[in-house]
Design a protein around this motif. Structure first.
Motif, PDB file in Angstrom:
ATOM      1  N   ARG A 145       0.857  -1.081   0.025  1.00  0.00           N
ATOM      2  CA  ARG A 145      -0.081  -0.076   0.019  1.00  0.00           C
ATOM      3  C   ARG A 145       0.686   1.408  -0.106  1.00  0.00           C
ATOM      4  O   ARG A 145       1.731   1.330   0.873  1.00  0.00           O
ATOM      5  N   ILE A 146       0.747   2.282  -0.893  1.00  0.00           N
ATOM      6  CA  ILE A 146       1.331   3.101  -1.067  1.00  0.00           C
ATOM      7  C   ILE A 146       0.545   4.274  -0.812  1.00  0.00           C
ATOM      8  O   ILE A 146      -0.399   4.417  -1.546  1.00  0.00           O
ATOM      9  N   GLU A 147       1.139   5.395  -0.024  1.00  0.00           N
ATOM     10  CA  GLU A 147       0.162   6.678   0.265  1.00  0.00           C
ATOM     11  C   GLU A 147       0.675   7.762   0.466  1.00  0.00           C
ATOM     12  O   GLU A 147       1.903   7.865   0.865  1.00  0.00           O
ATOM     13  N   GLY A 148       0.153   9.063   0.061  1.00  0.00           N
ATOM     14  CA  GLY A 148       0.888  10.302   0.128  1.00  0.00           C
ATOM     15  C   GLY A 148       0.737  11.010  -1.286  1.00  0.00           C
ATOM     16  O   GLY A 148      -0.068  10.909  -2.126  1.00  0.00           O
ATOM     17  N   THR A 149       1.695  11.778  -1.249  1.00  0.00           N
ATOM     18  CA  THR A 149       2.094  12.812  -2.595  1.00  0.00           C
ATOM     19  C   THR A 149       3.171  12.454  -3.111  1.00  0.00           C
ATOM     20  O   THR A 149       4.398  12.481  -2.448  1.00  0.00           O
ATOM     21  N   GLY A 150       3.398  11.923  -4.272  1.00  0.00           N
ATOM     22  CA  GLY A 150       4.729  11.564  -4.969  1.00  0.00           C
ATOM     23  C   GLY A 150       4.593  10.731  -6.230  1.00  0.00           C
ATOM     24  O   GLY A 150       3.404  10.480  -6.483  1.00  0.00           O
ATOM     25  N   MET A 151       5.730  10.384  -6.624  1.00  0.00           N
ATOM     26  CA  MET A 151       5.689   9.689  -7.944  1.00  0.00           C
ATOM     27  C   MET A 151       5.930   8.102  -7.828  1.00  0.00           C
ATOM     28  O   MET A 151       6.674   7.764  -6.719  1.00  0.00           O
ATOM     29  N   ALA A 152       5.289   7.251  -8.425  1.00  0.00           N
ATOM     30  CA  ALA A 152       5.593   5.629  -8.278  1.00  0.00           C
ATOM     31  C   ALA A 152       5.296   5.320  -9.702  1.00  0.00           C
ATOM     32  O   ALA A 152       4.764   5.587 -10.493  1.00  0.00           O
ATOM     33  N   ALA A 153       6.038   4.103  -9.934  1.00  0.00           N
ATOM     34  CA  ALA A 153       5.928   3.411 -11.073  1.00  0.00           C
ATOM     35  C   ALA A 153       5.678   1.902 -11.143  1.00  0.00           C
ATOM     36  O   ALA A 153       6.313   1.236 -10.073  1.00  0.00           O
ATOM     37  N   ILE A 154       4.918   1.414 -11.647  1.00  0.00           N
ATOM     38  CA  ILE A 154       4.405   0.134 -11.682  1.00  0.00           C
ATOM     39  C   ILE A 154       4.526  -0.627 -12.731  1.00  0.00           C
ATOM     40  O   ILE A 154       4.557   0.329 -14.110  1.00  0.00           O
ATOM     41  N   THR A 155       4.519  -1.877 -12.771  1.00  0.00           N
ATOM     42  CA  THR A 155       4.731  -2.442 -14.261  1.00  0.00           C
ATOM     43  C   THR A 155       3.538  -3.542 -14.421  1.00  0.00           C
ATOM     44  O   THR A 155       2.865  -4.202 -13.318  1.00  0.00           O
ATOM     45  N   SER A 156       3.369  -4.086 -15.604  1.00  0.00           N
ATOM     46  CA  SER A 156       2.601  -5.167 -16.113  1.00  0.00           C
ATOM     47  C   SER A 156       2.955  -5.800 -17.338  1.00  0.00           C
ATOM     48  O   SER A 156       3.765  -5.489 -18.023  1.00  0.00           O
ATOM     49  N   HIS A 157       2.514  -6.968 -17.182  1.00  0.00           N
ATOM     50  CA  HIS A 157       2.811  -7.849 -18.456  1.00  0.00           C
ATOM     51  C   HIS A 157       2.182  -7.224 -19.492  1.00  0.00           C
ATOM     52  O   HIS A 157       0.818  -7.643 -19.331  1.00  0.00           O
ATOM     53  N   TYR A 158       2.439  -6.700 -20.608  1.00  0.00           N
ATOM     54  CA  TYR A 158       1.615  -6.234 -21.665  1.00  0.00           C
ATOM     55  C   TYR A 158       1.107  -5.046 -21.300  1.00  0.00           C
ATOM     56  O   TYR A 158       1.187  -4.569 -20.363  1.00  0.00           O
ATOM     57  N   GLU A 159      -0.167  -4.615 -22.197  1.00  0.00           N
ATOM     58  CA  GLU A 159      -0.975  -3.473 -21.542  1.00  0.00           C
ATOM     59  C   GLU A 159      -1.809  -3.715 -20.264  1.00  0.00           C
ATOM     60  O   GLU A 159      -2.738  -4.512 -20.480  1.00  0.00           O
ATOM     61  N   PRO A 160      -1.856  -2.848 -19.259  1.00  0.00           N
ATOM     62  CA  PRO A 160      -2.891  -2.981 -18.399  1.00  0.00           C
ATOM     63  C   PRO A 160      -4.260  -2.495 -18.672  1.00  0.00           C
ATOM     64  O   PRO A 160      -4.251  -1.554 -19.920  1.00  0.00           O
ATOM     65  N   LEU A 161      -5.295  -3.230 -18.124  1.00  0.00           N
ATOM     66  CA  LEU A 161      -6.564  -2.679 -18.148  1.00  0.00           C
ATOM     67  C   LEU A 161      -7.206  -2.292 -16.876  1.00  0.00           C
ATOM     68  O   LEU A 161      -7.103  -2.910 -15.981  1.00  0.00           O
ATOM     69  N   THR A 162      -7.756  -1.113 -16.899  1.00  0.00           N
ATOM     70  CA  THR A 162      -8.420  -0.745 -15.690  1.00  0.00           C
ATOM     71  C   THR A 162      -9.828  -0.696 -15.506  1.00  0.00           C
ATOM     72  O   THR A 162     -10.517  -0.398 -16.615  1.00  0.00           O
ATOM     73  N   LEU A 163     -10.191  -1.451 -14.746  1.00  0.00           N
ATOM     74  CA  LEU A 163     -11.975  -1.694 -14.666  1.00  0.00           C
ATOM     75  C   LEU A 163     -12.257  -0.832 -13.521  1.00  0.00           C
ATOM     76  O   LEU A 163     -11.812  -0.852 -12.381  1.00  0.00           O
ATOM     77  N   LEU A 164     -13.563  -0.164 -13.742  1.00  0.00           N
ATOM     78  CA  LEU A 164     -14.172   0.741 -12.536  1.00  0.00           C
ATOM     79  C   LEU A 164     -14.856  -0.028 -11.771  1.00  0.00           C
ATOM     80  O   LEU A 164     -15.836  -0.880 -12.372  1.00  0.00           O
ATOM     81  N   VAL A 165     -14.998   0.139 -10.628  1.00  0.00           N
ATOM     82  CA  VAL A 165     -15.919  -0.714  -9.503  1.00  0.00           C
ATOM     83  C   VAL A 165     -16.833   0.254  -9.091  1.00  0.00           C
ATOM     84  O   VAL A 165     -16.647   1.337  -8.715  1.00  0.00           O
ATOM     85  N   LYS A 166     -18.083  -0.212  -9.335  1.00  0.00           N
ATOM     86  CA  LYS A 166     -19.285   0.767  -8.976  1.00  0.00           C
ATOM     87  C   LYS A 166     -19.960  -0.012  -7.984  1.00  0.00           C
ATOM     88  O   LYS A 166     -20.189  -1.205  -7.951  1.00  0.00           O
ATOM     89  N   PRO A 167     -20.689   0.876  -7.037  1.00  0.00           N
ATOM     90  CA  PRO A 167     -21.659   0.165  -6.116  1.00  0.00           C
ATOM     91  C   PRO A 167     -22.760  -0.646  -6.654  1.00  0.00           C
ATOM     92  O   PRO A 167     -23.509  -0.558  -7.873  1.00  0.00           O
ATOM     93  N   GLY A 168     -22.861  -1.825  -5.872  1.00  0.00           N
ATOM     94  CA  GLY A 168     -23.835  -2.864  -6.566  1.00  0.00           C
ATOM     95  C   GLY A 168     -23.328  -3.487  -8.103  1.00  0.00           C
ATOM     96  O   GLY A 168     -24.277  -4.472  -8.443  1.00  0.00           O
TER      97      GLY A 168
END
Length: 232
Positions: A145-168
Protein backbone atom coordinates in the motif's frame (compact mmCIF):
# COMPACT_ATOMS: atom_id res chain seq x y z
CA UNK A 1 24.57 1.70 -49.71
CA UNK A 2 21.36 1.07 -47.76
CA UNK A 3 21.48 3.25 -44.62
CA UNK A 4 18.27 1.80 -43.20
CA UNK A 5 20.10 -0.75 -41.05
CA UNK A 6 23.34 1.11 -40.48
CA UNK A 7 24.79 1.52 -37.00
CA UNK A 8 24.28 5.28 -37.25
CA UNK A 9 20.61 4.78 -38.03
CA UNK A 10 20.25 2.27 -35.17
CA UNK A 11 21.77 4.78 -32.75
CA UNK A 12 19.51 7.52 -34.07
CA UNK A 13 16.40 5.37 -33.54
CA UNK A 14 17.29 4.03 -30.09
CA UNK A 15 19.37 6.67 -28.33
CA UNK A 16 18.34 8.19 -25.01
CA UNK A 17 16.44 11.47 -25.16
CA UNK A 18 15.92 14.12 -22.51
CA UNK A 19 12.18 14.71 -22.46
CA UNK A 20 12.12 17.12 -19.54
CA UNK A 21 9.23 15.33 -17.84
CA UNK A 22 10.62 15.40 -14.32
CA UNK A 23 11.86 12.78 -11.88
CA UNK A 24 10.35 9.79 -13.70
CA UNK A 25 10.33 9.55 -17.49
CA UNK A 26 9.39 6.67 -19.76
CA UNK A 27 12.47 6.41 -21.95
CA UNK A 28 10.66 3.56 -23.71
CA UNK A 29 7.43 1.80 -22.69
CA UNK A 30 9.58 -0.77 -20.84
CA UNK A 31 12.44 1.39 -19.54
CA UNK A 32 12.12 3.95 -16.74
CA UNK A 33 14.52 6.88 -16.56
CA UNK A 34 14.94 8.41 -13.11
CA UNK A 35 16.42 11.91 -13.13
CA UNK A 36 17.89 11.47 -9.69
CA UNK A 37 18.80 14.29 -7.35
CA UNK A 38 18.46 12.74 -3.92
CA UNK A 39 16.94 9.33 -3.18
CA UNK A 40 14.57 6.85 -4.76
CA UNK A 41 13.40 3.37 -3.78
CA UNK A 42 13.53 0.72 -6.51
CA UNK A 43 12.88 -2.97 -6.84
CA UNK A 44 15.98 -4.98 -6.03
CA UNK A 45 17.80 -5.96 -9.21
CA UNK A 46 15.92 -3.53 -11.49
CA UNK A 47 18.88 -1.30 -12.32
CA UNK A 48 20.07 -1.79 -15.92
CA UNK A 49 22.27 1.31 -16.32
CA UNK A 50 23.18 4.65 -14.78
CA UNK A 51 25.40 7.65 -15.23
CA UNK A 52 26.53 10.12 -12.62
CA UNK A 53 27.40 9.82 -8.93
CA UNK A 54 24.84 7.27 -7.70
CA UNK A 55 25.27 4.79 -4.85
CA UNK A 56 23.11 1.76 -4.28
CA UNK A 57 22.35 0.01 -1.02
CA UNK A 58 19.99 -2.73 0.01
CA UNK A 59 17.41 -1.55 2.49
CA UNK A 60 18.58 -1.93 6.07
CA UNK A 61 17.19 -4.78 8.12
CA UNK A 62 15.62 -2.44 10.67
CA UNK A 63 15.28 0.58 8.40
CA UNK A 64 11.49 0.40 8.39
CA UNK A 65 10.85 -1.05 11.83
CA UNK A 66 10.19 -4.51 13.22
CA UNK A 67 6.64 -4.68 11.86
CA UNK A 68 7.75 -4.49 8.26
CA UNK A 69 10.69 -6.78 8.96
CA UNK A 70 8.31 -9.46 10.27
CA UNK A 71 6.05 -9.11 7.24
CA UNK A 72 9.04 -9.26 4.89
CA UNK A 73 10.03 -12.56 6.46
CA UNK A 74 6.59 -13.90 5.62
CA UNK A 75 6.43 -12.57 2.08
CA UNK A 76 9.91 -13.51 0.92
CA UNK A 77 12.31 -11.82 -1.47
CA UNK A 78 9.57 -10.45 -3.73
CA UNK A 79 9.48 -7.27 -1.62
CA UNK A 80 13.23 -6.63 -1.61
CA UNK A 81 14.02 -2.96 -2.23
CA UNK A 82 17.18 -1.02 -2.90
CA UNK A 83 17.85 2.65 -2.32
CA UNK A 84 19.56 4.72 -5.01
CA UNK A 85 21.16 7.88 -3.66
CA UNK A 86 22.97 10.65 -5.52
CA UNK A 87 22.74 12.68 -8.67
CA UNK A 88 22.53 11.39 -12.22
CA UNK A 89 20.38 9.31 -14.54
CA UNK A 90 19.20 5.89 -13.47
CA UNK A 91 17.55 3.36 -15.78
CA UNK A 92 15.22 0.72 -14.36
CA UNK A 93 13.39 -2.21 -15.94
CA UNK A 94 11.82 -5.49 -14.83
CA UNK A 95 11.82 -8.45 -17.21
CA UNK A 96 10.65 -6.32 -20.12
CA UNK A 97 7.32 -5.54 -18.45
CA UNK A 98 5.39 -2.46 -19.48
CA UNK A 99 5.82 0.50 -17.11
CA UNK A 100 3.15 2.96 -15.96
CA UNK A 101 3.97 6.14 -14.01
CA UNK A 102 1.52 7.36 -11.37
CA UNK A 103 1.58 10.69 -9.56
CA UNK A 104 -0.26 10.31 -6.27
CA UNK A 105 -1.81 13.50 -4.95
CA UNK A 106 -2.57 12.68 -1.31
CA UNK A 107 -3.99 9.37 -2.57
CA UNK A 108 -3.46 5.70 -1.86
CA UNK A 109 -3.09 2.67 -4.11
CA UNK A 110 -2.42 -1.01 -3.54
CA UNK A 111 0.14 -2.61 -5.85
CA UNK A 112 0.95 -6.28 -6.22
CA UNK A 113 4.34 -6.80 -4.57
CA UNK A 114 5.89 -8.06 -7.80
CA UNK A 115 4.64 -5.10 -9.83
CA UNK A 116 6.11 -2.20 -7.86
CA UNK A 117 9.18 -0.87 -9.72
CA UNK A 118 10.09 2.42 -7.99
CA UNK A 119 8.72 5.20 -5.81
CA UNK A 120 9.77 8.41 -4.09
CA UNK A 121 10.90 8.13 -0.45
CA UNK A 122 8.29 10.69 0.63
CA UNK A 123 5.49 8.20 0.04
CA UNK A 124 4.34 6.08 2.97
CA UNK A 125 4.29 2.36 2.26
CA UNK A 126 3.41 -0.84 4.04
CA UNK A 127 3.41 -4.52 3.10
CA UNK A 128 0.04 -6.23 3.28
CA UNK A 129 0.03 -10.01 3.35
CA UNK A 130 -3.24 -11.56 2.20
CA UNK A 131 -3.41 -14.32 4.77
CA UNK A 132 -6.89 -15.45 3.74
CA UNK A 133 -5.59 -16.55 0.37
CA UNK A 134 -2.29 -18.00 1.59
CA UNK A 135 -3.73 -21.47 1.98
CA UNK A 136 -5.50 -21.35 -1.37
CA UNK A 137 -2.58 -20.31 -3.57
CA UNK A 138 0.99 -21.57 -3.62
CA UNK A 139 3.07 -18.97 -1.84
CA UNK A 140 0.12 -16.81 -0.90
CA UNK A 141 -0.17 -13.25 -2.16
CA UNK A 142 1.09 -9.91 -0.89
CA UNK A 143 0.80 -6.31 -1.94
CA UNK A 144 2.19 -2.93 -1.01
CA UNK A 145 0.00 0.00 0.00
CA UNK A 146 1.48 3.33 -1.09
CA UNK A 147 0.01 6.57 0.21
CA UNK A 148 0.77 10.27 0.08
CA UNK A 149 2.00 12.66 -2.58
CA UNK A 150 4.73 11.67 -5.01
CA UNK A 151 5.69 9.50 -7.97
CA UNK A 152 5.49 5.75 -8.28
CA UNK A 153 6.15 3.40 -11.19
CA UNK A 154 4.35 0.09 -11.58
CA UNK A 155 4.78 -2.70 -14.10
CA UNK A 156 2.50 -5.07 -15.97
CA UNK A 157 2.94 -7.84 -18.47
CA UNK A 158 1.71 -6.21 -21.69
CA UNK A 159 -0.90 -3.44 -21.60
CA UNK A 160 -2.82 -2.93 -18.34
CA UNK A 161 -6.59 -2.62 -18.30
CA UNK A 162 -8.33 -0.57 -15.60
CA UNK A 163 -11.84 -1.64 -14.59
CA UNK A 164 -14.07 0.75 -12.66
CA UNK A 165 -15.73 -0.70 -9.58
CA UNK A 166 -19.19 0.74 -8.88
CA UNK A 167 -21.66 0.17 -6.03
CA UNK A 168 -23.85 -2.84 -6.70
CA UNK A 169 -21.61 -4.01 -9.55
CA UNK A 170 -18.65 -5.96 -8.11
CA UNK A 171 -15.63 -6.85 -10.23
CA UNK A 172 -14.05 -10.31 -10.04
CA UNK A 173 -10.42 -10.90 -11.03
CA UNK A 174 -7.85 -13.66 -11.22
CA UNK A 175 -5.39 -12.95 -8.35
CA UNK A 176 -2.44 -13.84 -10.58
CA UNK A 177 -3.52 -11.25 -13.17
CA UNK A 178 -4.32 -8.44 -10.71
CA UNK A 179 -1.78 -5.60 -10.72
CA UNK A 180 -3.21 -2.82 -8.53
CA UNK A 181 -6.36 -1.32 -7.06
CA UNK A 182 -7.50 1.89 -5.41
CA UNK A 183 -6.59 2.41 -1.77
CA UNK A 184 -10.18 2.49 -0.52
CA UNK A 185 -11.04 -1.02 -1.74
CA UNK A 186 -10.62 -4.15 0.37
CA UNK A 187 -10.94 -7.22 -1.84
CA UNK A 188 -12.54 -10.43 -0.65
CA UNK A 189 -11.44 -13.85 -1.82
CA UNK A 190 -14.11 -16.19 -3.07
CA UNK A 191 -14.14 -19.64 -4.59
CA UNK A 192 -16.43 -20.91 -7.30
CA UNK A 193 -16.29 -24.63 -7.89
CA UNK A 194 -18.17 -24.24 -11.17
CA UNK A 195 -15.23 -22.21 -12.53
CA UNK A 196 -12.60 -24.59 -11.23
CA UNK A 197 -11.58 -25.88 -14.65
CA UNK A 198 -11.77 -22.51 -16.40
CA UNK A 199 -10.33 -19.91 -14.02
CA UNK A 200 -6.64 -19.60 -13.18
CA UNK A 201 -4.30 -22.50 -12.65
CA UNK A 202 -2.72 -24.78 -10.08
CA UNK A 203 -3.94 -25.09 -6.51
CA UNK A 204 -5.59 -21.67 -6.64
CA UNK A 205 -7.51 -22.25 -9.84
CA UNK A 206 -10.93 -21.55 -8.33
CA UNK A 207 -9.90 -18.51 -6.23
CA UNK A 208 -11.07 -15.09 -7.32
CA UNK A 209 -10.65 -11.59 -5.95
CA UNK A 210 -13.93 -9.75 -5.46
CA UNK A 211 -13.91 -5.95 -5.43
CA UNK A 212 -16.98 -4.15 -4.12
CA UNK A 213 -17.69 -0.46 -3.56
CA UNK A 214 -16.39 2.42 -5.62
CA UNK A 215 -12.89 2.57 -7.08
CA UNK A 216 -10.82 0.79 -9.70
CA UNK A 217 -8.79 -2.35 -10.25
CA UNK A 218 -5.96 -2.86 -12.74
CA UNK A 219 -5.47 -6.22 -14.47
CA UNK A 220 -2.99 -7.55 -17.00
CA UNK A 221 -3.43 -10.12 -19.80
CA UNK A 222 -1.02 -12.50 -18.07
CA UNK A 223 -0.94 -14.74 -15.00
CA UNK A 224 2.06 -13.81 -12.85
CA UNK A 225 4.24 -16.63 -11.54
CA UNK A 226 5.24 -15.54 -8.06
CA UNK A 227 8.71 -15.84 -6.65
CA UNK A 228 7.80 -18.38 -4.00
CA UNK A 229 6.05 -20.52 -6.61
CA UNK A 230 9.12 -20.47 -8.83
CA UNK A 231 11.20 -21.75 -5.93
CA UNK A 232 8.83 -24.56 -5.01
Amino acid sequence: MNQRFSIDEFIKQTQQEDKGEGLFELETPRMLEVNLDGEVWAKMGSMVSYRGAIKFEREGVLEHGLGKLFKKALTGEGTALMKANGEGKLYLADQGKKISILHLNNEAIYVNGNDLLAFQPGLDWDIKLMRRVAGMMAGGLFNVRIEGTGMAAITSHYEPLTLLVKPGSPVYTDPNATVAWSGNLQPDFVTDVSLKTFFGRGSGESVQMKFEGEGFVVVQPFEEVYYSEQQS
